[in-house]
Design an enzyme around this catalytic site. Structure first.
Site, PDB file in Angstrom:
ATOM      1  N   ARG A 107       0.938  -1.112  -0.002  1.00 51.68           N
ATOM      2  CA  ARG A 107      -0.109  -0.165  -0.012  1.00 51.68           C
ATOM      3  C   ARG A 107       0.972   1.108  -0.028  1.00 51.68           C
ATOM      4  NH1 ARG A 107      -5.363   1.283   3.747  1.00 51.68           N
ATOM      5  NH2 ARG A 107      -5.910  -0.021   1.992  1.00 51.68           N
ATOM      6  N   HIS A 134      -7.642   1.249  -6.212  1.00 54.73           N
ATOM      7  CA  HIS A 134      -7.707   0.101  -5.081  1.00 54.73           C
ATOM      8  C   HIS A 134      -8.447  -1.238  -5.555  1.00 54.73           C
ATOM      9  CE1 HIS A 134      -7.842  -1.212  -0.966  1.00 54.73           C
ATOM     10  NE2 HIS A 134      -8.687  -0.325  -0.453  1.00 54.73           N
ATOM     11  N   GLN A 137     -10.163  -3.886  -3.077  1.00 52.29           N
ATOM     12  CA  GLN A 137     -11.428  -3.525  -2.464  1.00 52.29           C
ATOM     13  C   GLN A 137     -12.716  -3.789  -3.745  1.00 52.29           C
ATOM     14  OE1 GLN A 137     -12.207  -1.861   0.542  1.00 52.29           O
ATOM     15  NE2 GLN A 137     -14.042  -2.491  -0.107  1.00 52.29           N
ATOM     16  N   ASP A 225     -17.679   7.082  -0.797  1.00 53.05           N
ATOM     17  CA  ASP A 225     -16.467   6.703   0.332  1.00 53.05           C
ATOM     18  C   ASP A 225     -15.836   8.218   0.755  1.00 53.05           C
ATOM     19  OD1 ASP A 225     -13.842   5.870   0.949  1.00 53.05           O
ATOM     20  OD2 ASP A 225     -12.866   6.164  -1.126  1.00 53.05           O
ATOM     21  N   CYS A 266     -16.294   1.574   1.462  1.00 53.67           N
ATOM     22  CA  CYS A 266     -15.245   0.612   1.649  1.00 53.67           C
ATOM     23  C   CYS A 266     -14.812   0.502   2.864  1.00 53.67           C
ATOM     24  CB  CYS A 266     -13.976   0.886   0.541  1.00 53.67           C
ATOM     25  SG  CYS A 266     -13.618   2.613   0.624  1.00 53.67           S
ATOM     26  N   ARG A 294     -13.372  -8.768   1.868  1.00 49.23           N
ATOM     27  CA  ARG A 294     -12.016  -8.463   1.611  1.00 49.23           C
ATOM     28  C   ARG A 294     -10.924  -9.572   1.998  1.00 49.23           C
ATOM     29  NH1 ARG A 294     -10.098  -3.380   1.683  1.00 49.23           N
ATOM     30  NH2 ARG A 294      -8.043  -4.248   0.962  1.00 49.23           N
TER      31      ARG A 294
HETATM   32  N1   CP Z   1     -11.044  -0.389   2.852  1.00 42.89           N
HETATM   33  C1   CP Z   1      -9.691  -0.305   3.159  1.00 42.89           C
HETATM   34  O1   CP Z   1      -8.831  -0.408   2.278  1.00 42.89           O
HETATM   35  O2   CP Z   1      -9.616  -0.208   4.404  1.00 42.89           O
HETATM   36  P1   CP Z   1      -8.279  -0.152   5.417  1.00 42.89           P
HETATM   37  O3   CP Z   1      -7.661   1.379   4.913  1.00 42.89           O
HETATM   38  O4   CP Z   1      -8.522   0.091   6.544  1.00 42.89           O
HETATM   39  O5   CP Z   1      -7.099  -1.146   4.869  1.00 42.89           O
HETATM   40  N1  NVA Z   2     -10.298   6.626  -0.834  1.00 46.59           N
HETATM   41  C1  NVA Z   2      -9.610   6.265   0.380  1.00 46.59           C
HETATM   42  C2  NVA Z   2      -9.919   4.683   0.608  1.00 46.59           C
HETATM   43  C3  NVA Z   2      -9.435   4.155   1.876  1.00 46.59           C
HETATM   44  C4  NVA Z   2      -9.596   2.796   1.933  1.00 46.59           C
HETATM   45  C5  NVA Z   2      -8.196   6.692   0.600  1.00 46.59           C
HETATM   46  O1  NVA Z   2      -7.310   6.473  -0.183  1.00 46.59           O
HETATM   47  O2  NVA Z   2      -8.080   7.291   1.823  1.00 46.59           O
END
Ligand code: CP
Ligand code: NVA
Length: 308
Positions: A107, A134, A137, A225, A266, A294
């Site tokens: 990530r 992502h 997700q 989101d 998400c 997930r």
């Molecule tokens: N939805 C998601 O990716 O959550 P986290 O940021 O908690 O991993």
């Molecule tokens: N759009 C959000 C998703 C988190 C899972 C971010 O990138 O922070």
């Protein structure tokens, strides 16, 4: 090398295979304690590195638990504590990690970091979120929709709010799984044309509709989101909130969708900003199934990457 970098770069039939596998694996272990091993142990003897340059709850825990259920081991690494955060190149990091582990999940911020990691790693790399996409997700989201309502192909999905990284992967999925997609939000927060173009080229009907009530009319699935993502500057917060308030998913907006529509987010959510608690905890919401899935979807993704 089977990297899982994005939904649009993974063949549609292979994505379908992963979703079906995820359903089967979920069903096979229904009712067992979370820590109980799966009957088959395809990751036995495998070591998985989970690298986080941004915070995470779901991604971190679901990957870790998923690997263990399949008999493998994990190490969770924070970007800041690695030499990666102190000037070592991504290419060198990728080459070194490939000597120790069988699979890398990362990530990160820039998409380029993910792509460089994949270019130089000699083991599969999974995208655990970048500023742009992502994909893990959305694999869970497709699985969740189909678990509740059957095939997602031909359905109308409406995204309300910021055209962000999760929205981008939804557009990729629209193209690959054959559903239609309407974006509703202010023009400054539209999804990138490249993502819209991909879905359209694949035959999805994609609409941009500024009026959220018109957009949601007849929707099978409404998704939103957070209004401010992890990579967005804190200084954007106030303006974002003012721009996005008309796009809040509340009961009045959900009334416009089909009676059997679903609501997804998400998570993490800012309750009563992008969606009200009445919707998040209401009859259309499947947000916690989405979070659970997930785990199952990513187990299928890891098996696909490793060919096990
Ligand atoms: N939805 C998601 O990716 O959550 P986290 O940021 O908690 O991993
Ligand atoms: N759009 C959000 C998703 C988190 C899972 C971010 O990138 O922070």
């Amino acid at each position: 090398m089977k990297h899982f970098l994005d939904i649009h770069t993974t063949p549609a039939d292979e994505l379908r295979g992963m979703i079906d596998k995820a359903h089967a694996m979920k069903t096979a272990r229904a009712g067992r304690p979370k820590g109980a091993p799966d009957d088959d142990q395809p990751l036995k003897g495998h070591m998985v590195a989970l690298i986080f340059e941004k915070p995470s709850t779901r991604t971190r825990v679901s990957f870790d638990v998923g690997v263990r259920q399949m008999g493998g081991e994990t190490m969770v690494l924070s970007g800041k504590e690695m030499q990666l955060g102190h000037g070592e190149t991504i290419a060198d990091t990728a080459r070194v990690l490939s000597r120790y582990v069988d699979l890398i999940m990362i990530r990160t911020f820039e998409e380029q970091t993910l792509l460089e990691m994949a270019e130089h790693a000699t083991v599969p790399v999974i995208n655990g979120l970048t500023n742009r996409t992502h994909p893990c997700q959305i694999m869970a989201d497709v699985m969740t929709y189909e678990e509740h309502r059957g095939p997602i192909a031909g359905r109308k999905v409406v995204w309300a709010g910021d055209g962000n990284n999760v929205c981008a992967s939804f557009l990729h999925a629209a193209g690959q799984f054959g559903f239609d997609f309407t974006f509703t939000g202010p023009p400054t927060l539209d999804p990138e044309p490249e993502f819209v173009g991909f879905a359209r080229e694949k035959g999805s009907k994609v609409f941009i509709e500024r009026d959220p009530f018109k957009a949601v009319a007849g929707a099978d699935l409404v998704v939103t989101d957070t209004w401010v993502s992890m990579h967005d500057p804190e200084s954007a917060k106030e303006r974002r909130h003012n721009q996005l308030r008309p796009y809040q998913v509340n009961e009045a907006l959900m009334e416009m969708a089909k009676a059997d529509s679903l609501f997804m987010h998400c998570l993490p959510a800012h309750r009563n900003d992008e969606a009200t608690s009445a919707v998040m905890d209401g009859p259309h919401s499947v947000i916690f199934d989405e979070a659970e899935n997930r785990l199952h979807a990513q187990k299928a993704v890891m098996r696909w990457c490793l060919g096990v």
